[in-house]
Design a protein around this motif. Structure first.
Motif, PDB file in Angstrom:
ATOM      1  N   ALA A 264       0.923  -1.263   0.004  1.00 34.49           N
ATOM      2  CA  ALA A 264       0.202   0.245   0.050  1.00 34.49           C
ATOM      3  C   ALA A 264       0.813   1.424  -0.056  1.00 34.49           C
ATOM      4  CB  ALA A 264      -1.052   0.472   1.146  1.00 34.49           C
ATOM      5  N   LEU A 265       0.361   2.075  -0.041  1.00 31.14           N
ATOM      6  CA  LEU A 265       1.172   3.881  -0.384  1.00 31.14           C
ATOM      7  C   LEU A 265       1.838   4.322   1.032  1.00 31.14           C
ATOM      8  CD1 LEU A 265      -1.174   5.814  -2.065  1.00 31.14           C
ATOM      9  CD2 LEU A 265       0.852   4.930  -3.084  1.00 31.14           C
ATOM     10  N   ASP A 266       1.337   3.369   1.761  1.00 30.12           N
ATOM     11  CA  ASP A 266       1.950   3.715   3.116  1.00 30.12           C
ATOM     12  C   ASP A 266       3.240   2.691   3.593  1.00 30.12           C
ATOM     13  OD1 ASP A 266       0.176   1.924   4.021  1.00 30.12           O
ATOM     14  OD2 ASP A 266      -0.500   3.165   5.637  1.00 30.12           O
ATOM     15  N   GLU A 267       3.172   1.858   2.856  1.00 29.66           N
ATOM     16  CA  GLU A 267       3.577   0.547   2.930  1.00 29.66           C
ATOM     17  C   GLU A 267       5.090   0.381   2.677  1.00 29.66           C
ATOM     18  OE1 GLU A 267       0.115  -2.084   3.797  1.00 29.66           O
ATOM     19  OE2 GLU A 267       1.502  -2.854   1.752  1.00 29.66           O
ATOM     20  N   TYR A 268       5.669   1.712   1.377  1.00 31.25           N
ATOM     21  CA  TYR A 268       6.885   1.851   0.523  1.00 31.25           C
ATOM     22  C   TYR A 268       8.113   1.464   1.662  1.00 31.25           C
ATOM     23  CZ  TYR A 268       7.188   6.230   3.035  1.00 31.25           C
ATOM     24  OH  TYR A 268       7.396   6.475   5.153  1.00 31.25           O
ATOM     25  N   GLY A 269       8.554   1.711   2.405  1.00 34.09           N
ATOM     26  CA  GLY A 269       9.710   1.030   3.828  1.00 34.09           C
ATOM     27  C   GLY A 269       9.542  -0.610   3.218  1.00 34.09           C
ATOM     28  N   ALA A 270       8.000  -0.679   3.371  1.00 33.24           N
ATOM     29  CA  ALA A 270       8.194  -2.755   3.836  1.00 33.24           C
ATOM     30  C   ALA A 270       8.225  -3.691   3.254  1.00 33.24           C
ATOM     31  CB  ALA A 270       6.862  -2.796   4.618  1.00 33.24           C
ATOM     32  N   THR A 271       7.963  -2.928   1.601  1.00 29.73           N
ATOM     33  CA  THR A 271       8.222  -3.634   0.666  1.00 29.73           C
ATOM     34  C   THR A 271       8.601  -4.558  -0.465  1.00 29.73           C
ATOM     35  OG1 THR A 271       8.130  -1.375  -0.830  1.00 29.73           O
ATOM     36  CG2 THR A 271       6.025  -2.611  -0.096  1.00 29.73           C
ATOM     37  N   GLY A 272      10.455  -4.090   0.216  1.00 28.88           N
ATOM     38  CA  GLY A 272      11.589  -4.661  -0.638  1.00 28.88           C
ATOM     39  C   GLY A 272      11.493  -5.725  -1.116  1.00 28.88           C
ATOM     40  N   ASP A 273      10.900  -6.875   0.622  1.00 34.24           N
ATOM     41  CA  ASP A 273      11.331  -8.139  -0.344  1.00 34.24           C
ATOM     42  C   ASP A 273       9.910  -8.988  -0.966  1.00 34.24           C
ATOM     43  OD1 ASP A 273      14.184  -9.091   1.784  1.00 34.24           O
ATOM     44  OD2 ASP A 273      12.737  -8.840   3.535  1.00 34.24           O
ATOM     45  N   ALA A 274       9.568  -8.417  -0.988  1.00 37.76           N
ATOM     46  CA  ALA A 274       8.299  -8.899  -1.908  1.00 37.76           C
ATOM     47  C   ALA A 274       8.833  -8.035  -2.540  1.00 37.76           C
ATOM     48  CB  ALA A 274       6.905  -8.607  -1.059  1.00 37.76           C
ATOM     49  N   LEU A 275       8.482  -7.120  -3.398  1.00 40.24           N
ATOM     50  CA  LEU A 275       9.047  -7.020  -4.230  1.00 40.24           C
ATOM     51  C   LEU A 275      10.322  -7.525  -4.949  1.00 40.24           C
ATOM     52  CD1 LEU A 275       8.945  -2.753  -4.206  1.00 40.24           C
ATOM     53  CD2 LEU A 275       7.263  -4.284  -5.682  1.00 40.24           C
ATOM     54  N   GLY A 276      11.721  -7.510  -4.558  1.00 42.72           N
ATOM     55  CA  GLY A 276      13.062  -8.253  -5.125  1.00 42.72           C
ATOM     56  C   GLY A 276      12.438  -9.732  -4.863  1.00 42.72           C
ATOM     57  N   ALA A 277      11.263 -10.684  -4.058  1.00 46.30           N
ATOM     58  CA  ALA A 277      10.762 -12.013  -4.339  1.00 46.30           C
ATOM     59  C   ALA A 277      10.622 -11.930  -6.357  1.00 46.30           C
ATOM     60  CB  ALA A 277      10.366 -12.407  -3.975  1.00 46.30           C
ATOM     61  N   ARG A 278       9.528 -10.344  -5.974  1.00 48.70           N
ATOM     62  CA  ARG A 278       8.372 -11.340  -7.581  1.00 48.70           C
ATOM     63  C   ARG A 278       9.286 -10.415  -9.166  1.00 48.70           C
ATOM     64  NH1 ARG A 278       6.099 -12.948 -11.155  1.00 48.70           N
ATOM     65  NH2 ARG A 278       4.550 -11.592 -12.588  1.00 48.70           N
ATOM     66  N   ILE A 279      10.370  -9.878  -8.849  1.00 50.55           N
ATOM     67  CA  ILE A 279      12.083  -9.274  -9.421  1.00 50.55           C
ATOM     68  C   ILE A 279      12.761 -10.228 -10.016  1.00 50.55           C
ATOM     69  CG2 ILE A 279      13.726  -8.107  -9.954  1.00 50.55           C
ATOM     70  CD1 ILE A 279      12.660  -5.520  -7.945  1.00 50.55           C
ATOM     71  N   ARG A 280      12.690 -11.250  -8.859  1.00 49.60           N
ATOM     72  CA  ARG A 280      13.049 -13.129  -9.103  1.00 49.60           C
ATOM     73  C   ARG A 280      12.961 -13.477  -9.708  1.00 49.60           C
ATOM     74  NH1 ARG A 280      16.676 -13.745  -3.345  1.00 49.60           N
ATOM     75  NH2 ARG A 280      18.526 -12.823  -4.413  1.00 49.60           N
ATOM     76  N   GLU A 281      11.701 -13.425  -9.905  1.00 47.26           N
ATOM     77  CA  GLU A 281      10.272 -14.638 -10.202  1.00 47.26           C
ATOM     78  C   GLU A 281      10.510 -13.957 -11.726  1.00 47.26           C
ATOM     79  OE1 GLU A 281       6.952 -15.732  -7.173  1.00 47.26           O
ATOM     80  OE2 GLU A 281       5.944 -14.693  -8.715  1.00 47.26           O
ATOM     81  N   ILE A 282      10.730 -12.825 -12.165  1.00 42.28           N
ATOM     82  CA  ILE A 282       9.955 -11.983 -13.889  1.00 42.28           C
ATOM     83  C   ILE A 282      12.072 -12.395 -14.238  1.00 42.28           C
ATOM     84  CG2 ILE A 282      10.046 -10.364 -15.175  1.00 42.28           C
ATOM     85  CD1 ILE A 282       8.041  -9.094 -12.234  1.00 42.28           C
ATOM     86  N   ALA A 283      13.148 -12.143 -13.247  1.00 39.80           N
ATOM     87  CA  ALA A 283      13.939 -12.214 -14.372  1.00 39.80           C
ATOM     88  C   ALA A 283      14.330 -11.089 -15.510  1.00 39.80           C
ATOM     89  CB  ALA A 283      14.534 -13.773 -14.669  1.00 39.80           C
ATOM     90  N   PRO A 284      13.698  -9.799 -15.300  1.00 37.88           N
ATOM     91  CA  PRO A 284      14.279  -9.368 -16.048  1.00 37.88           C
ATOM     92  C   PRO A 284      15.190  -8.349 -16.286  1.00 37.88           C
ATOM     93  CG  PRO A 284      13.883  -8.261 -13.920  1.00 37.88           C
ATOM     94  CD  PRO A 284      13.687  -9.335 -13.718  1.00 37.88           C
ATOM     95  N   LEU A 285      15.899  -7.917 -17.220  1.00 34.86           N
ATOM     96  CA  LEU A 285      16.906  -6.759 -17.751  1.00 34.86           C
ATOM     97  C   LEU A 285      17.642  -6.071 -17.713  1.00 34.86           C
ATOM     98  CD1 LEU A 285      17.783  -9.361 -21.317  1.00 34.86           C
ATOM     99  CD2 LEU A 285      18.725  -9.826 -19.011  1.00 34.86           C
ATOM    100  N   PHE A 286      16.037  -5.214 -17.457  1.00 32.46           N
ATOM    101  CA  PHE A 286      16.214  -4.113 -16.495  1.00 32.46           C
ATOM    102  C   PHE A 286      14.795  -3.561 -15.947  1.00 32.46           C
ATOM    103  CE2 PHE A 286      13.311  -3.966 -20.875  1.00 32.46           C
ATOM    104  CZ  PHE A 286      12.101  -2.962 -20.122  1.00 32.46           C
ATOM    105  N   ALA A 287      14.951  -2.315 -15.704  1.00 35.31           N
ATOM    106  CA  ALA A 287      13.982  -2.137 -14.435  1.00 35.31           C
ATOM    107  C   ALA A 287      13.903  -0.888 -13.839  1.00 35.31           C
ATOM    108  CB  ALA A 287      13.920  -2.588 -12.903  1.00 35.31           C
ATOM    109  N   LEU A 288      12.563  -0.830 -14.725  1.00 37.63           N
ATOM    110  CA  LEU A 288      11.713   1.218 -13.699  1.00 37.63           C
ATOM    111  C   LEU A 288      11.600   1.075 -12.061  1.00 37.63           C
ATOM    112  CD1 LEU A 288      11.428   4.210 -14.368  1.00 37.63           C
ATOM    113  CD2 LEU A 288       9.235   3.422 -15.963  1.00 37.63           C
ATOM    114  N   ILE A 289      11.734   1.515 -11.407  1.00 37.43           N
ATOM    115  CA  ILE A 289      11.968   2.115 -10.293  1.00 37.43           C
ATOM    116  C   ILE A 289      11.291   3.212  -9.794  1.00 37.43           C
ATOM    117  CG2 ILE A 289      11.743   1.607  -7.617  1.00 37.43           C
ATOM    118  CD1 ILE A 289      14.101  -1.268  -8.801  1.00 37.43           C
ATOM    119  N   ALA A 290      10.138   3.592  -9.503  1.00 36.98           N
ATOM    120  CA  ALA A 290      10.251   5.152  -9.400  1.00 36.98           C
ATOM    121  C   ALA A 290       9.352   5.208  -7.988  1.00 36.98           C
ATOM    122  CB  ALA A 290       8.973   5.967  -9.876  1.00 36.98           C
TER     123      ALA A 290
END
Length: 357
Positions: A264-290
């Motif tokens: 959620a919008l107030d969870e920006y500091g607590a999302t790191g591992d969940a986002l990281g796990a999803r990044i590993r699943e996707i295995a992208p070559l590039f990432a835009l992170i805003a």
């Protein structure tokens, strides 16, 4: 020995004001000098919350300011008929020992009003958030569960700032970031090359009204690209936070972007591992992170070409240090996202669109 900051850091008084706004407080009264938190008080009025001051002067520093506070409380009720109010303390009211609750009780008003005893001398600005939420819990405005959730989230936000953010070094040189047209050209090249990518919105509250535009601009430039869109727009948090998330989700959808929701919008500091796990699943070559890119631990982004967008000039060096190749700064973001109800075009988004034409 803990890092002692030698550059300006956010104030706990200002944090209390923003939290009052998120609780749908309609009038906040700063009990202190008229210049206290002036810039942010003006900004918050753009967001619909009236900010008044008791304008304490040298005589009240000696004899006390309870009577002026009672007078301003009555004025606020008569003038604005608010549904909720908050009295926010300052360094002056703390030093002279003002009893904010006593003033509220003596003012003869019936408007639900909380007292937030706070000053700017706390080492962490989250003290202002938590003091406001504790008062809100006491007034029955939020539940015990939401208070506990907010304590956890503030702790995580504080942690990432100390590890990878603007609180990680004694002094960080402010920077406007890398050249936007160069980064935009490279981002569009990556998207149009057929490479797999990910575009992540992990933004703090109202800043998402502009950071979301970065994702939309990438979609506008490369609508058929192999990009997974993710955003921290779940329906959780204080009233304004939930309303903002809904508006931004609707705005993105109307522009053709329907992201996966992580956090959620107030969870920006607590999302790191969940986002990281999803990044590993996707295995992208590039990432835009805003938004708050440094919330994602670097072990998840190592080997990925990262285009990171922040609104903090002192966040540029820490992001480069953890391997983010392109770091862009939306320098005027915060003033432009106060009081808005729809997505605001970003500078980097505009450059991306110009590259794609």
């Amino acid at each position: 020995m803990p890092v002692r900051f030698m550059h300006p850091r956010p104030s706990s008084i200002v944090a209390a004001l923003y939290t009052a706004r998120d609780l749908e407080v309609e009038v906040a009264i700063l009990h202190g000098p008229s210049g206290c938190s002036f810039k942010h008080a003006r900004l918050l009025e753009e967001d619909g919350m009236r900010v008044l001051t008791t304008a304490l002067a040298d005589n009240e520093f000696i004899f006390g300011g309870q009577k002026p506070l009672e007078s301003v409380l009555r004025y606020a009720v008569d003038q604005f008929a608010p549904g909720r109010m908050a009295v926010i303390g300052t360094c002056v009211s703390m030093i002279i020992g003002e009893d904010l609750t006593a003033a509220i009780d003596s003012a003869g008003i019936t408007t639900p009003t909380i007292a937030v005893d706070i000053h700017a001398g706390f080492a962490e600005n989250i003290a202002g958030v938590l003091a406001t939420l504790e008062a809100a819990k006491g007034a029955g405005w939020i539940t015990e569960e939401e208070l506990a959730r907010q304590h956890r989230l503030m702790g995580k936000a504080n942690e990432i700032e100390k590890i990878r953010g603007a609180a990680s070094q004694e002094y960080i040189e402010p920077s406007r970031g890398d050249l936007k047209h160069v980064a935009a050209q490279r981002l569009v090249e990556c998207a149009n090359s057929g490479a797999k990518g990910v575009a992540i919105l992990n933004a703090k509250k109202e800043t998402a009204y502009m950071f979301a535009d970065e994702l939309i601009a990438l979609h506008d430039a490369s609508p058929g690209a192999d990009i997974t869109y993710i955003a921290n727009l779940d329906n959780r948090g204080l009233p304004k936070v939930r309303a903002d998330a809904q508006r931004i989700r609707d705005g993105m959808a109307s522009r053709g972007v329907k992201p996966e929701l992580i956090g959620a919008l107030d969870e920006y500091g607590a999302t790191g591992d969940a986002l990281g796990a999803r990044i590993r699943e996707i295995a992208p070559l590039f990432a835009l992170i805003a938004g708050v890119p440094h919330a994602i631990p670097p072990e998840y982004t190592n080997g990925i070409e990262c285009f990171s967008v922040t609104n903090g000039p002192r966040q540029v060096a820490p992001l480069h240090a953890i391997g983010h190749e392109h770091v862009l700064v939306e320098i005027d973001l915060h003033p432009r996202t106060m009081g808005v109800c729809d997505i605001v075009e970003s500078e980097f988004g505009a450059v991306i669109r110009s590259i794609a034409r």
